[in-house]
Design a protein around this motif. Sequence first.
Motif, PDB file in Angstrom:
ATOM      1  N   UNK A 424       0.808  -1.223   0.000  1.00  0.00           N
ATOM      2  CA  UNK A 424       0.000   0.000   0.000  1.00  0.00           C
ATOM      3  C   UNK A 424       0.839   1.269   0.000  1.00  0.00           C
ATOM      4  N   UNK A 425       2.112   1.136   0.347  1.00  0.00           N
ATOM      5  CA  UNK A 425       2.996   2.297   0.365  1.00  0.00           C
ATOM      6  C   UNK A 425       3.849   2.409  -0.902  1.00  0.00           C
ATOM      7  N   UNK A 426       3.596   1.537  -1.864  1.00  0.00           N
ATOM      8  CA  UNK A 426       4.356   1.569  -3.115  1.00  0.00           C
ATOM      9  C   UNK A 426       5.696   0.882  -3.051  1.00  0.00           C
ATOM     10  N   UNK A 427       5.947   0.159  -1.964  1.00  0.00           N
ATOM     11  CA  UNK A 427       7.194  -0.590  -1.825  1.00  0.00           C
ATOM     12  C   UNK A 427       6.983  -2.029  -2.309  1.00  0.00           C
ATOM     13  N   UNK A 428       8.066  -2.667  -2.708  1.00  0.00           N
ATOM     14  CA  UNK A 428       7.949  -4.033  -3.196  1.00  0.00           C
ATOM     15  C   UNK A 428       7.622  -4.976  -2.044  1.00  0.00           C
ATOM     16  N   UNK A 429       6.609  -5.816  -2.257  1.00  0.00           N
ATOM     17  CA  UNK A 429       6.200  -6.770  -1.236  1.00  0.00           C
ATOM     18  C   UNK A 429       7.201  -7.925  -1.130  1.00  0.00           C
ATOM     19  N   UNK A 430       7.275  -8.517   0.045  1.00  0.00           N
ATOM     20  CA  UNK A 430       8.022  -9.758   0.208  1.00  0.00           C
ATOM     21  C   UNK A 430       7.141 -10.891  -0.309  1.00  0.00           C
ATOM     22  N   UNK A 431       7.628 -11.629  -1.278  1.00  0.00           N
ATOM     23  CA  UNK A 431       6.817 -12.629  -1.965  1.00  0.00           C
ATOM     24  C   UNK A 431       7.123 -14.028  -1.476  1.00  0.00           C
ATOM     25  N   UNK A 432       6.076 -14.835  -1.329  1.00  0.00           N
ATOM     26  CA  UNK A 432       6.253 -16.256  -1.082  1.00  0.00           C
ATOM     27  C   UNK A 432       6.646 -16.936  -2.388  1.00  0.00           C
ATOM     28  N   UNK A 433       7.160 -18.151  -2.278  1.00  0.00           N
ATOM     29  CA  UNK A 433       7.627 -18.847  -3.473  1.00  0.00           C
ATOM     30  C   UNK A 433       6.527 -19.018  -4.521  1.00  0.00           C
ATOM     31  N   UNK A 434       5.302 -19.301  -4.067  1.00  0.00           N
ATOM     32  CA  UNK A 434       4.209 -19.587  -4.998  1.00  0.00           C
ATOM     33  C   UNK A 434       3.693 -18.338  -5.717  1.00  0.00           C
ATOM     34  N   UNK A 435       4.129 -17.146  -5.292  1.00  0.00           N
ATOM     35  CA  UNK A 435       3.665 -15.918  -5.937  1.00  0.00           C
ATOM     36  C   UNK A 435       4.822 -15.096  -6.500  1.00  0.00           C
ATOM     37  N   UNK A 436       5.984 -15.721  -6.634  1.00  0.00           N
ATOM     38  CA  UNK A 436       7.175 -15.013  -7.113  1.00  0.00           C
ATOM     39  C   UNK A 436       7.542 -15.477  -8.529  1.00  0.00           C
ATOM     40  N   UNK A 437       7.176 -14.700  -9.545  1.00  0.00           N
ATOM     41  CA  UNK A 437       7.479 -15.102 -10.924  1.00  0.00           C
ATOM     42  C   UNK A 437       8.964 -15.221 -11.214  1.00  0.00           C
ATOM     43  N   UNK A 438       9.798 -14.480 -10.456  1.00  0.00           N
ATOM     44  CA  UNK A 438      11.240 -14.543 -10.697  1.00  0.00           C
ATOM     45  C   UNK A 438      11.834 -15.864 -10.238  1.00  0.00           C
ATOM     46  N   UNK A 439      11.046 -16.667  -9.525  1.00  0.00           N
ATOM     47  CA  UNK A 439      11.464 -18.007  -9.127  1.00  0.00           C
ATOM     48  C   UNK A 439      10.740 -19.053  -9.966  1.00  0.00           C
ATOM     49  N   UNK A 440       9.399 -18.981  -9.995  1.00  0.00           N
ATOM     50  CA  UNK A 440       8.603 -19.954 -10.743  1.00  0.00           C
ATOM     51  C   UNK A 440       9.009 -19.982 -12.208  1.00  0.00           C
TER      52      UNK A 440
END
Length: 520
Positions: A424-440
């Motif tokens: 909500x503040x425009x900062x990058x969220x910490x992503x879990x593995x299942x929602x991180x395209x840079x991993x999947x």
Amino acid sequence: MAWSTIDTSILTVVTVLTFLTFHSIVFHRRPRFPGPSGLPLLGNIFQIPRGRQWLKFDEWIRLYGDVVGLHVLGQPTVILGSAKVANDLLDVRGNLYSDRPVSIMAGELAGWDQGLGYSPGPHQYRFREFRRLCHRFIGPRPSQHPRILRMQEQSAASLLVKILQEPTQFMTHARQSTGAVILQLAYGYKVIKDQDEDPLVKIVEKAMQGFAKASEPGAFLVDYFPILKYIPDWTPGASFKRVAKLMRHDLKKLYDVPFDFVKRSMKDSTVTSSFTSAYLEEKGTPTKEDEGLIKAAAASLYSAGADTTPSSITSFILAMILHPLVQARAQAELDSVLGKSWERLPAFFDRDSLPYVNAIVLELYRWNPSVPLGLAHRLTQDDVYRGRVLPKGTIVWANIWTMLHDENIFPDPTEFRPERFLDEFGKQRTLERHEDPSVIGFGFGRRICPGMFFADNTVFITIVMMLYVFKISKARDDQGREIEPRVEYDGFISHPRPFQCTIEPRSEEAELLIRRECVG
């Protein structure tokens, strides 16, 4: 007494039918995961399309669930349709699922089974050595080395010049620029400037075209009927053998030509440090086996990024055409960090200050992944999952496309929305593995792409530089009307179909910056 052609043909047919009958009976005796019903003996072979298989698999996943059971000519196969099941099987049980199926066309006939992509599983020395070399040279820490980062910044800057000079050839420029930086990393080879097409880049491009074509599931019948590899080249229907010979010839040139360049440079004391030279120096006096391994490893390094990264770059251009507000927001963020004095280009040290640009990179990986299906895995022993037996030898496809278009994780998945990765503040969220395209997007388990960190850096620095200095918009026809591009992708390594656009400097100062930083 000599066998006649008719006798041989009859024997072949009988052998194939016996094989199919046996495997079909064994397959249907075991409870399998739900999936489309197929034909007796033949299974689902005619239901798998020749291209864009990930879309058909996505359709089945939505009908039958996140593990879809198939059989193709008696071969048990499953399609994984969620990051959870991919994690359960390919990550957690990676020791069982890290083998590759035997690929007759791409592997045995074309020769790619010597490289990392199609090499046998993690218990083999060759596989372990490939991984060791990649981790040492392009792993998470080496990829952040100032020398490599500077190499990528220079390559991205050179791309800006080429686009400024010939903006309509952006697809060609992206491919050649990516190829140039990987050639420098793998072999210490610097692409010849002021030349339309570097000879070594051309060699690699031809080899990669063969790799992509041979890797498509169902593209060649010999992958389903391995016995066909024994038929003479002149036999009607054996054109695949002639195609394979050309592919193998192109691959041999990819193995030999840049490797010989490195050896000559080492002999002449003009060598530039590279993936190949570091390995040869480590070995001192390499054996033929050592040389064969480093040839394959360096070629694998190239094949992992030379076609996938250009896909991401051209997808970025397509996305900016279709979403000018996204482009405007990213450029406003860049202007707030770098200012409008046009004193320098963006660099890697700016990355932490650019959450929205980073979100664009993530959304590119998700929106249209470069390898939407990945390479197949093979189960090395019987396993049980959700109460069902997965027999040894089962082929496993992780449908990355479906995982990155899961509405429960990515609402409105067909929309290009970078803000989904921000808080909500425009900062990058910490992503879990299942929602991180840079991993999947880079695969699973012990087969995850070892060059993922290097590739991600290349995509980021190319995109951030283009955003800062260029305005990307729709092309116009002779009457001044905007040309609407179609969002269509093809190929095992998935590229957008050719489209038109306008790429021009954001200002006169931006053009001067390109010329000053990249030419002068």
